[in-house]
Motif scaffolding. Structure first.
Motif, mmCIF file in Angstrom:
data_model
loop_
_atom_site.group_PDB
_atom_site.id
_atom_site.type_symbol
_atom_site.label_atom_id
_atom_site.label_comp_id
_atom_site.label_asym_id
_atom_site.label_seq_id
_atom_site.Cartn_x
_atom_site.Cartn_y
_atom_site.Cartn_z
ATOM 1 N N THR A 1 0.873 -1.163 0.000
ATOM 2 C CA THR A 1 0.000 0.000 0.000
ATOM 3 C C THR A 1 0.912 1.215 0.000
ATOM 4 O OG1 THR A 1 -1.745 -1.133 1.200
ATOM 5 C CG2 THR A 1 -1.765 1.277 1.271
ATOM 6 N N VAL A 2 0.741 2.085 -0.979
ATOM 7 C CA VAL A 2 1.647 3.218 -1.169
ATOM 8 C C VAL A 2 0.901 4.534 -0.955
ATOM 9 C CG1 VAL A 2 3.162 4.397 -2.819
ATOM 10 C CG2 VAL A 2 3.022 1.900 -2.826
ATOM 11 N N ILE A 3 1.516 5.413 -0.201
ATOM 12 C CA ILE A 3 1.002 6.780 -0.061
ATOM 13 C C ILE A 3 2.016 7.697 -0.733
ATOM 14 C CG2 ILE A 3 0.345 8.637 1.513
ATOM 15 C CD1 ILE A 3 -0.529 6.513 3.513
ATOM 16 N N VAL A 4 1.575 8.372 -1.781
ATOM 17 C CA VAL A 4 2.430 9.283 -2.547
ATOM 18 C C VAL A 4 2.267 10.689 -1.976
ATOM 19 C CG1 VAL A 4 2.993 10.187 -4.826
ATOM 20 C CG2 VAL A 4 2.009 7.905 -4.612
ATOM 21 N N ILE A 5 3.381 11.367 -1.750
ATOM 22 C CA ILE A 5 3.356 12.709 -1.185
ATOM 23 C C ILE A 5 3.934 13.694 -2.190
ATOM 24 C CG2 ILE A 5 4.316 14.211 0.611
ATOM 25 C CD1 ILE A 5 3.933 10.593 1.351
ATOM 26 N N ASP A 6 3.247 14.828 -2.326
ATOM 27 C CA ASP A 6 3.762 15.952 -3.119
ATOM 28 C C ASP A 6 3.399 17.232 -2.389
ATOM 29 O OD1 ASP A 6 5.107 17.234 -5.148
ATOM 30 O OD2 ASP A 6 3.674 16.757 -6.720
ATOM 31 N N ASP A 7 3.975 18.328 -2.815
ATOM 32 C CA ASP A 7 3.688 19.583 -2.114
ATOM 33 C C ASP A 7 2.435 20.267 -2.641
ATOM 34 O OD1 ASP A 7 4.947 20.232 -4.512
ATOM 35 O OD2 ASP A 7 6.364 21.630 -3.625
ATOM 36 N N ILE A 8 2.312 20.405 -3.963
ATOM 37 C CA ILE A 8 1.196 21.157 -4.540
ATOM 38 C C ILE A 8 0.532 20.348 -5.656
ATOM 39 C CG2 ILE A 8 0.531 23.301 -5.707
ATOM 40 C CD1 ILE A 8 3.202 24.460 -4.496
ATOM 41 N N TYR A 9 -0.781 20.327 -5.640
ATOM 42 C CA TYR A 9 -1.571 19.659 -6.680
ATOM 43 C C TYR A 9 -2.236 20.752 -7.505
ATOM 44 C CZ TYR A 9 -5.075 16.449 -8.681
ATOM 45 O OH TYR A 9 -5.855 15.699 -9.515
ATOM 46 N N THR A 10 -1.860 20.848 -8.766
ATOM 47 C CA THR A 10 -2.498 21.853 -9.622
ATOM 48 C C THR A 10 -3.396 21.182 -10.657
ATOM 49 O OG1 THR A 10 -0.460 21.960 -10.921
ATOM 50 C CG2 THR A 10 -0.806 23.704 -9.309
ATOM 51 N N THR A 11 -2.804 20.435 -11.574
ATOM 52 C CA THR A 11 -3.608 19.797 -12.623
ATOM 53 C C THR A 11 -3.769 18.292 -12.422
ATOM 54 O OG1 THR A 11 -1.658 19.387 -13.976
ATOM 55 C CG2 THR A 11 -2.833 21.478 -14.338
ATOM 56 N N GLY A 12 -2.957 17.717 -11.568
ATOM 57 C CA GLY A 12 -3.001 16.277 -11.361
ATOM 58 C C GLY A 12 -2.051 15.508 -12.247
ATOM 59 N N GLY A 13 -1.308 16.187 -13.095
ATOM 60 C CA GLY A 13 -0.402 15.511 -14.015
ATOM 61 C C GLY A 13 0.657 14.672 -13.320
ATOM 62 N N THR A 14 1.282 15.231 -12.300
ATOM 63 C CA THR A 14 2.335 14.504 -11.596
ATOM 64 C C THR A 14 1.760 13.305 -10.846
ATOM 65 O OG1 THR A 14 3.570 16.567 -11.342
ATOM 66 C CG2 THR A 14 4.243 14.725 -9.958
ATOM 67 N N MET A 15 0.654 13.495 -10.160
ATOM 68 C CA MET A 15 0.040 12.389 -9.404
ATOM 69 C C MET A 15 -0.476 11.299 -10.339
ATOM 70 S SD MET A 15 0.290 12.397 -6.192
ATOM 71 C CE MET A 15 0.581 13.444 -4.794
ATOM 72 N N THR A 16 -1.037 11.687 -11.456
ATOM 73 C CA THR A 16 -1.521 10.699 -12.426
ATOM 74 C C THR A 16 -0.356 9.854 -12.930
ATOM 75 O OG1 THR A 16 -3.343 12.129 -13.091
ATOM 76 C CG2 THR A 16 -2.684 10.427 -14.662
ATOM 77 N N GLU A 17 0.750 10.506 -13.216
ATOM 78 C CA GLU A 17 1.939 9.791 -13.694
ATOM 79 C C GLU A 17 2.528 8.902 -12.599
ATOM 80 O OE1 GLU A 17 5.064 8.401 -16.048
ATOM 81 O OE2 GLU A 17 3.034 9.065 -16.450
ATOM 82 N N ALA A 18 2.548 9.392 -11.370
ATOM 83 C CA ALA A 18 3.063 8.584 -10.251
ATOM 84 C C ALA A 18 2.189 7.342 -10.062
ATOM 85 C CB ALA A 18 3.102 9.418 -8.975
ATOM 86 N N LYS A 19 0.889 7.524 -10.129
ATOM 87 C CA LYS A 19 -0.037 6.397 -9.971
ATOM 88 C C LYS A 19 0.198 5.355 -11.067
ATOM 89 C CE LYS A 19 -4.943 5.280 -9.919
ATOM 90 N NZ LYS A 19 -6.308 5.795 -10.079
ATOM 91 N N ARG A 20 0.366 5.806 -12.300
ATOM 92 C CA ARG A 20 0.615 4.887 -13.408
ATOM 93 C C ARG A 20 1.887 4.082 -13.163
ATOM 94 N NH1 ARG A 20 4.134 4.006 -16.651
ATOM 95 N NH2 ARG A 20 5.214 5.947 -16.207
#
Length: 159
Positions: free
Chosen positions: A123-142
């Protein structure tokens, strides 16, 4: 946690990011822990915290990887482990220069890879500082899904 629309929030995050002022996050830590405890029950034996990695050019000019600092602190507080599982495939130009959401998301496609041995079956929890468009999180999830992560959650300081 916070709204990036607030000028005060933007200034505080700037201090954390560019001046390595960890007292900014330390003041938010207890609230962040409580929010994460509200996630579905998680087996702490398989709980992995992963930060969005700092880009090479940023690493040269900053003293602290503030997102890694946050991920490590959360991992200790929630009895998980921190793993540097995400890696940039190449050093991209900053997303900030992209004008709209679709450009940012297209810019991020297939730019991250995840180390299978660190996240497979976890189970992974991804941490980032700022969410603007979701591009980074979408890529991390993939990338994490491709590496075999069982469940993936995300948390950011501001949106």
């Amino acid at each position: 946690l916070l709204s990036y629309q607030s000028k005060k929030v933007r200034l505080l995050l700037h201090r954390l990011k560019y001046r390595s002022d960890t007292s900014i996050y330390d003041a938010l830590y207890a609230r962040h822990i409580e929010l994460l405890k509200g996630l579905a029950p998680v087996d702490t034996q398989t709980l992995v915290f992963v930060s969005i990695p700092m880009r090479t050019n940023a690493r040269r000019t900053r003293r602290l990887d503030h997102v890694q600092y946050i991920a490590q602190k959360l991992a200790r507080g929630l009895h998980g482990v921190y793993e540097p599982a995400l890696v940039w495939k190449n050093d991209l130009e900053s997303q900030v220069r992209k004008k709209n959401r679709s450009e940012r998301i297209a810019h991020m496609r297939h730019t991250l890879t995840a180390k299978d041995s660190l996240v497979h079956g976890k189970t992974v929890i991804v941490i980032d500082d700022i969410y603007t468009t979701g591009g980074t999180m979408t890529e991390a999830k993939r990338a994490l899904k491709e590496a075999g992560a069982k469940k993936i959650f995300a948390t950011v300081l501001a949106h």
